[in-house]
Motif scaffolding. Structure first.
Motif, PDB file in Angstrom:
ATOM      1  N   SER A 197       0.819  -1.215   0.000  1.00 30.08           N
ATOM      2  CA  SER A 197       0.000   0.000   0.000  1.00 30.08           C
ATOM      3  C   SER A 197       0.856   1.270   0.000  1.00 30.08           C
ATOM      4  CB  SER A 197      -0.942   0.013   1.211  1.00 30.08           C
ATOM      5  OG  SER A 197      -0.204  -0.121   2.402  1.00 30.08           O
ATOM      6  N   ALA A 198       2.163   1.136   0.283  1.00 25.94           N
ATOM      7  CA  ALA A 198       3.051   2.300   0.253  1.00 25.94           C
ATOM      8  C   ALA A 198       3.484   2.648  -1.174  1.00 25.94           C
ATOM      9  CB  ALA A 198       4.294   2.036   1.105  1.00 25.94           C
TER      10      ALA A 198
ATOM     11  N   ASN B  16      -6.620   2.442  -9.207  1.00 28.88           N
ATOM     12  CA  ASN B  16      -7.564   2.344  -8.095  1.00 28.88           C
ATOM     13  C   ASN B  16      -6.748   1.997  -6.860  1.00 28.88           C
ATOM     14  OD1 ASN B  16      -9.376   1.402  -6.115  1.00 28.88           O
ATOM     15  ND2 ASN B  16     -10.891   0.863  -7.659  1.00 28.88           N
ATOM     16  N   LYS B  17      -6.422   3.012  -6.056  1.00 30.72           N
ATOM     17  CA  LYS B  17      -5.550   2.789  -4.895  1.00 30.72           C
ATOM     18  C   LYS B  17      -6.225   1.942  -3.833  1.00 30.72           C
ATOM     19  CE  LYS B  17      -2.063   4.439  -3.199  1.00 30.72           C
ATOM     20  NZ  LYS B  17      -1.145   5.083  -2.282  1.00 30.72           N
ATOM     21  N   THR B  18      -7.517   2.086  -3.704  1.00 33.20           N
ATOM     22  CA  THR B  18      -8.243   1.332  -2.676  1.00 33.20           C
ATOM     23  C   THR B  18      -8.153  -0.167  -2.959  1.00 33.20           C
ATOM     24  OG1 THR B  18      -9.764   3.169  -2.386  1.00 33.20           O
ATOM     25  CG2 THR B  18     -10.461   1.019  -1.539  1.00 33.20           C
TER      26      THR B  18
ATOM     27  N   CYS C 287       4.041  -3.926 -16.403  1.00 31.76           N
ATOM     28  CA  CYS C 287       3.677  -2.940 -15.402  1.00 31.76           C
ATOM     29  C   CYS C 287       4.684  -3.039 -14.256  1.00 31.76           C
ATOM     30  CB  CYS C 287       2.261  -3.184 -14.878  1.00 31.76           C
ATOM     31  SG  CYS C 287       2.036  -4.769 -14.029  1.00 31.76           S
ATOM     32  N   ALA C 288       4.752  -2.020 -13.444  1.00 32.44           N
ATOM     33  CA  ALA C 288       5.683  -2.007 -12.322  1.00 32.44           C
ATOM     34  C   ALA C 288       5.143  -1.099 -11.229  1.00 32.44           C
ATOM     35  CB  ALA C 288       7.077  -1.558 -12.772  1.00 32.44           C
ATOM     36  N   ALA C 289       5.689  -1.269 -10.028  1.00 31.21           N
ATOM     37  CA  ALA C 289       5.288  -0.444  -8.889  1.00 31.21           C
ATOM     38  C   ALA C 289       6.490  -0.214  -7.991  1.00 31.21           C
ATOM     39  CB  ALA C 289       4.166  -1.133  -8.106  1.00 31.21           C
ATOM     40  N   ILE C 290       6.464   0.903  -7.284  1.00 27.74           N
ATOM     41  CA  ILE C 290       7.556   1.222  -6.364  1.00 27.74           C
ATOM     42  C   ILE C 290       7.019   2.007  -5.174  1.00 27.74           C
ATOM     43  CG2 ILE C 290       8.192   3.322  -7.598  1.00 27.74           C
ATOM     44  CD1 ILE C 290      11.132   2.682  -6.892  1.00 27.74           C
TER      45      ILE C 290
END
Lengths: 115, 113
Positions: free
Chosen positions: B28-29, B67-69, B90-93
Motif C-alpha cells: 500500500s506504500a 484504483n488505490k483502494t 507494469c511495475a510499482a515502487i
C-alpha cells in the motif's frame, strides 16, 4: 538522452567461470539496477545501488554480487557461473527523487549463455 | 516487499480493437506505477506512468487508470495497430528512498491486421 551502456551484447561462458557484466551510465544518476529477464518470469531484481559503494539485495541475489566503485559504473558479478544463470541481463539507471519519479532508462541487455 | 501480478500473459486482438492489461500490487506504500513496452530484441521503454494522487492519465491512444483502494491499475490501448505488438510490463515502487521498481511478468500483445 540518458545513455546506459552494457559492455557486451552476447556472452558465452563456461560453468564455474567468474563472469563480469559491466554497465555504464552517462547522466550522473545515483540509482542503478540489475535485473534478469526470463520468458514468462518478467524482470526480476537482482541487486541495486543508490550511491557509490552502496548496494542492496533484490529478490534473487543468490549466486551474484555487485560492485559500484564509481558513480557511473555498476558491475554484476557471477562468482561461479552455472547453467541456470543463462538469461538476459538488463541494467538500468534512474535519476534521484526518492521512491517515485521518472522511470528507468535501460541498457540494451547482455544475453549470457553458460555452457 | 512489493509483489506485482499482471494479467493476461498473452492477448491477441484485431487491428482497431481495444486492449486492456491489468495489474495488482501488494504494498500500500507504492505510489508510482510505470508501464514499459518491449519490442522484440529491444530494451524496455517507458510509455506512460501514473502517480498515486492521480486516478487516470491519457496520452493519445494509451491511458492508465489507478484504483488505490483496490490496489490495481490498468493499461488501455485504443485503436490498436500492428506496431503495438510487443511485451508490456507494469511495475510499482514504494515512496521510499533506496527502493527499486518491481515488475509484473509481462503481457505479450499481438495485433493482427
Amino acid at each position: 538522452d540518458v545513455k546506459v551502456t552494457q559492455s557486451s551484447r552476447y556472452l558465452v561462458k563456461r560453468t564455474g567461470e567468474k563472469v563480469f557484466l559491466e554497465c555504464v551510465q552517462d547522466m550522473d544518476h545515483e540509482n542503478m539496477f540489475w535485473y534478469r529477464q526470463d520468458p514468462g518470469l518478467g524482470l526480476r531484481l537482482i541487486y541495486f545501488s543508490y550511491d557509490v559503494k552502496m548496494k542492496e539485495k533484490g529478490d534473487i541475489p543468490e549466486g551474484y554480487s555487485v560492485s559500484r566503485e564509481k558513480k557511473e559504473r555498476f558491475s554484476l558479478i557471477l562468482e561461479s557461473a552455472s547453467t541456470n544463470q543463462t538469461s538476459m541481463y538488463l541494467c538500468a539507471s534512474r535519476a534521484p527523487g526518492g521512491g517515485s519519479g521518472p522511470g528507468y532508462t535501460f541498457g540494451s541487455g547482455t544475453r549470457l549463455t553458460v555452457v | 516487499g512489493e509483489n506485482v501480478e499482471q494479467h493476461p500473459s498473452t492477448l491477441s486482438v484485431q487491428e482497431g480493437d481495444s486492449a486492456v492489461i491489468k495489474c495488482t500490487y501488494s504494498d500500500s506504500a507504492s505510489n508510482y506505477f510505470p508501464w514499459y513496452k518491449q519490442e522484440l530484441g529491444k530494451r524496455p521503454q517507458l510509455i506512460i506512468d501514473i502517480r498515486s494522487n492521480v486516478g487516470e492519465k491519457k496520452d493519445q491512444r494509451i491511458a492508465v487508470t489507478l484504483n488505490k483502494t483496490a490496489k490495481h491499475f490498468s493499461l488501455h490501448i485504443t485503436e490498436t495497430q500492428p506496431e503495438d505488438s510487443a511485451v508490456y510490463f507494469c511495475a510499482a515502487i514504494p515512496n521510499q528512498a533506496g527502493t527499486a521498481l518491481i515488475f509484473g511478468k509481462g503481457t505479450t500483445l499481438s495485433v493482427s491486421s
